[in-house]
Design a protein around this motif. Sequence first.
Motif, short mmCIF file in Angstrom:
data_model
loop_
_atom_site.label_atom_id
_atom_site.label_comp_id
_atom_site.label_asym_id
_atom_site.label_seq_id
_atom_site.Cartn_x
_atom_site.Cartn_y
_atom_site.Cartn_z
N GLN A 1 -7.11 -7.18 26.61
CA GLN A 1 -6.69 -8.18 25.66
C GLN A 1 -6.39 -7.49 24.33
OE1 GLN A 1 -9.45 -11.37 25.10
NE2 GLN A 1 -8.24 -12.37 23.53
N VAL A 2 -5.34 -7.95 23.68
CA VAL A 2 -4.95 -7.34 22.42
C VAL A 2 -5.97 -7.68 21.34
CG1 VAL A 2 -3.53 -9.29 21.68
CG2 VAL A 2 -3.06 -7.01 20.81
N ARG A 3 -6.21 -6.73 20.47
CA ARG A 3 -7.10 -6.93 19.31
C ARG A 3 -6.31 -6.58 18.07
NH1 ARG A 3 -9.96 -4.82 23.35
NH2 ARG A 3 -9.54 -2.67 22.71
N LEU A 4 -6.44 -7.43 17.08
CA LEU A 4 -5.68 -7.30 15.84
C LEU A 4 -6.65 -7.25 14.67
CD1 LEU A 4 -3.16 -10.13 16.77
CD2 LEU A 4 -2.73 -7.67 16.95
N ALA A 5 -6.43 -6.31 13.75
CA ALA A 5 -7.34 -6.17 12.60
C ALA A 5 -6.52 -5.89 11.36
CB ALA A 5 -8.35 -5.06 12.85
N GLU A 6 -6.51 -6.84 10.44
CA GLU A 6 -5.75 -6.69 9.21
C GLU A 6 -6.54 -5.92 8.15
OE1 GLU A 6 -5.05 -10.93 10.83
OE2 GLU A 6 -6.73 -9.56 10.49
N SER A 7 -5.81 -5.27 7.27
CA SER A 7 -6.41 -4.60 6.12
C SER A 7 -5.36 -4.50 5.02
CB SER A 7 -6.93 -3.21 6.49
OG SER A 7 -5.86 -2.39 6.93
N GLY A 8 -5.80 -4.08 3.84
CA GLY A 8 -4.86 -3.86 2.75
C GLY A 8 -4.78 -4.99 1.76
N GLY A 9 -5.46 -6.08 2.02
CA GLY A 9 -5.44 -7.18 1.06
C GLY A 9 -6.21 -6.83 -0.20
N GLY A 10 -6.10 -7.69 -1.18
CA GLY A 10 -6.79 -7.47 -2.45
C GLY A 10 -6.09 -8.23 -3.56
N SER A 11 -6.33 -7.78 -4.77
CA SER A 11 -5.72 -8.41 -5.93
C SER A 11 -4.53 -7.58 -6.40
CB SER A 11 -6.74 -8.54 -7.06
OG SER A 11 -7.80 -9.39 -6.67
N VAL A 12 -3.48 -8.26 -6.78
CA VAL A 12 -2.27 -7.58 -7.26
C VAL A 12 -1.67 -8.45 -8.35
CG1 VAL A 12 -0.81 -8.65 -5.48
CG2 VAL A 12 -0.09 -6.50 -6.57
N GLN A 13 -1.04 -7.80 -9.30
CA GLN A 13 -0.37 -8.55 -10.36
C GLN A 13 1.00 -8.99 -9.91
OE1 GLN A 13 -0.50 -6.20 -14.04
NE2 GLN A 13 -2.01 -7.68 -14.78
N ALA A 14 1.42 -10.12 -10.38
CA ALA A 14 2.77 -10.60 -10.09
C ALA A 14 3.78 -9.54 -10.49
CB ALA A 14 3.03 -11.90 -10.82
#
Length: 125
Positions: A1-14
Amino acid sequence: QVRLAESGGGSVQAGGSLRLSCDVSGYTRSMYCLAWFRQRPGKEREGVASITNRRRTDYADALKGRFTISGDNTEKTLFLQMNDPKPEDTAIYYCAEDSSTVPICSLISPDFTDWGQGTQVTVST
């Protein structure tokens, strides 16, 4: 079964930029569709962008030109490059797989049944 793991989110300025990653494992299909979705505060989950094994891409109309979906050559990592983010892009971003045998790869398809846990993106002014 496929497993998906996101990363890289956070706070950023417009007006800045941010790149999200999704590690894909357990994947053996030659024909596939992977996508990014997001859920903004108080809103329903919505499609952001999709990509097929043939590198065909599709985007939500409102995000074309600012967001770019791509995958690495090993097909083990999915990316979402967010340029010129706006406060309204604040959301939890998810990667997902269209698990149908022959993926249609539509962002409104109900066939996205495998999901990552999500990564929070907050865009400030």
